[in-house]
Scaffold this motif. Structure first.
Motif, PDB file in Angstrom:
ATOM      1  N   ASP A   1       0.838  -1.194   0.000  1.00  0.00           N
ATOM      2  CA  ASP A   1       0.000   0.000   0.000  1.00  0.00           C
ATOM      3  C   ASP A   1       0.873   1.243   0.000  1.00  0.00           C
ATOM      4  OD1 ASP A   1      -2.255  -1.439   2.404  1.00  0.00           O
ATOM      5  OD2 ASP A   1      -2.128  -1.721   0.257  1.00  0.00           O
TER       6      ASP A   1
ATOM      7  N   GLY B   1       0.191   7.438   1.015  1.00  0.00           N
ATOM      8  CA  GLY B   1       0.457   8.849   0.957  1.00  0.00           C
ATOM      9  C   GLY B   1       1.050   9.381   2.243  1.00  0.00           C
TER      10      GLY B   1
ATOM     11  N   SER C   1      -4.299   1.311   6.443  1.00  0.00           N
ATOM     12  CA  SER C   1      -4.955   1.480   5.159  1.00  0.00           C
ATOM     13  C   SER C   1      -5.805   0.263   4.826  1.00  0.00           C
ATOM     14  CB  SER C   1      -3.916   1.700   4.047  1.00  0.00           C
ATOM     15  OG  SER C   1      -3.227   2.905   4.250  1.00  0.00           O
TER      16      SER C   1
ATOM     17  N   ARG D   1      -7.219   1.896  -6.297  1.00  0.00           N
ATOM     18  CA  ARG D   1      -6.383   3.003  -6.769  1.00  0.00           C
ATOM     19  C   ARG D   1      -6.596   4.286  -5.973  1.00  0.00           C
ATOM     20  NH1 ARG D   1      -3.589   1.812 -11.475  1.00  0.00           N
ATOM     21  NH2 ARG D   1      -2.423   3.625 -10.761  1.00  0.00           N
ATOM     22  N   ARG D   2      -7.830   4.571  -5.566  1.00  0.00           N
ATOM     23  CA  ARG D   2      -8.117   5.850  -4.926  1.00  0.00           C
ATOM     24  C   ARG D   2      -8.093   5.792  -3.401  1.00  0.00           C
ATOM     25  NH1 ARG D   2      -6.767   8.528  -9.268  1.00  0.00           N
ATOM     26  NH2 ARG D   2      -8.168   8.147 -11.042  1.00  0.00           N
TER      27      ARG D   2
ATOM     28  N   ARG E   1      -4.624   3.271  -2.703  1.00  0.00           N
ATOM     29  CA  ARG E   1      -3.489   3.905  -3.384  1.00  0.00           C
ATOM     30  C   ARG E   1      -2.409   2.867  -3.724  1.00  0.00           C
ATOM     31  NH1 ARG E   1      -4.084   9.261  -3.592  1.00  0.00           N
ATOM     32  NH2 ARG E   1      -5.463  10.268  -2.088  1.00  0.00           N
ATOM     33  N   ARG E   2      -2.841   1.796  -4.361  1.00  0.00           N
ATOM     34  CA  ARG E   2      -1.919   0.754  -4.803  1.00  0.00           C
ATOM     35  C   ARG E   2      -2.297   0.341  -6.214  1.00  0.00           C
ATOM     36  NH1 ARG E   2      -4.345  -4.318  -4.561  1.00  0.00           N
ATOM     37  NH2 ARG E   2      -2.332  -5.361  -4.569  1.00  0.00           N
TER      38      ARG E   2
END
Length: 292
Positions: A18, A21, A32, A75-76, A79-80
């Motif tokens: 992951d 950010g 996450s 993706r959002r 975030r991977r």
């Protein structure tokens, strides 16, 4: 919806960790996972609930929508990247998994028949309508269930506790999820956990491809339905009708093939070499240590 730049599944690579950010802050991937897993399960689950029993091609359209929801969450929110749903090689993976699923059901049914448990007769219904209905319904079910259990739950729990614990937990959860099916029992739940939860989980850890496990799952359920064998307690229309004789432990009784001891033993026998191959390819992740 998969990224075409993702690594190929047959290289033994594992999906990216992951990227929350947070600049690599300790524990970020674990936190996450506790966000993107439920978010994804709610999204995919809602799509499945609305489309699974819809008319015509609706279940397939629902499967496409479920993949889109999965991609967006990964993706959002997570975030991977999403190499597990990459378009590249998807057909090959699905066909390979489908071949294993087809062989698994045919061998299991043949063994039960050889021991006097099943006898088959042609149902006499229209070939094309039965095929169309089976393919559409089972394709939708295979895609959404694999996104939920292997794509979301297994990968999230793997980041929390490692591959082995994730495999055990998702397998048990898969069995529990089928306890609401007609004719279900404690034994049928345990049998599904062993033969399906473990086998599909091992298949994913080996190939790291949703399409591989979707192909396996789809061929399994579709072959069962076409043979006229109840699929986890449900008895949709098939090309054959099956007469059941003898012990429910052999035949699965009214619940169907999944409650038979034969596919339990066969499924475990298939899962073991898959787990060995996954280990050799580096696909078995250890539990994440605190601060890493």
């Amino acid at each position: 919806m998969g990224t075409t730049s993702a690594v190929r599944h047959d290289t033994g690579s594992v999906p990216d960790e992951d990227h929350g950010g947070g600049g690599g802050r300790p524990g970020r991937p674990v936190r996450s996972a506790l966000v993107w897993m439920p978010a994804g399960m709610v999204g995919v689950g809602l799509v499945s609930a609305v489309t699974a029993t819809g008319p015509g091609p609706v279940p397939v359209l629902g499967a496409v929508a479920a993949v889109a929801v999965y991609w967006l969450v990964m993706r959002r929110v997570a975030r991977r990247s999403t190499p597990e749903i990459a378009r590249s090689g998807a057909g090959r993976e699905a066909l390979l998994g489908g071949g294993i699923g087809l062989g698994f059901v045919l061998v299991s049914a043949l063994l039960i028949t050889a021991f006097g448990g099943y006898s088959f007769s042609w149902a006499g219904d229209g070939l094309l309508p039965v095929l169309w209905s089976a393919v559409v319904v089972q394709a939708g079910a295979a895609v959404t269930e694999e996104l939920l259990f292997r794509g979301l739950a297994l990968q999230a729990l793997e980041r929390l506790w490692g591959s082995r614990a994730a495999l055990v937990v998702t397998s048990l959860f898969f069995g529990v999820a089928h306890l609401g099916a007609p004719g279900a029992s404690a034994w049928s739940g345990l049998a599904i956990a062993l033969e399906a939860g473990v086998l599909l989980g091992a298949a994913f850890l080996w190939r790291r491809s949703i399409w591989f496990v979707v192909g396996l799952h789809f061929a399994w359920n579709t072959t069962e339905q076409l043979l006229g064998i109840p699929v986890s307690g449900h008895a949709p229309e098939g090309l054959f009708t099956v007469d059941v004789h003898g012990s429910a432990l052999l035949t699965g009784g009214g619940f169907g093939l999944e409650a038979s001891i034969v596919p339990v033993l066969t499924g475990v026998a298939l899962a073991v070499p898959m787990l060995i191959l996954a280990h050799r390819k580096g696909g078995i992740k250890p539990r994440r240590r605190a601060g890493h």
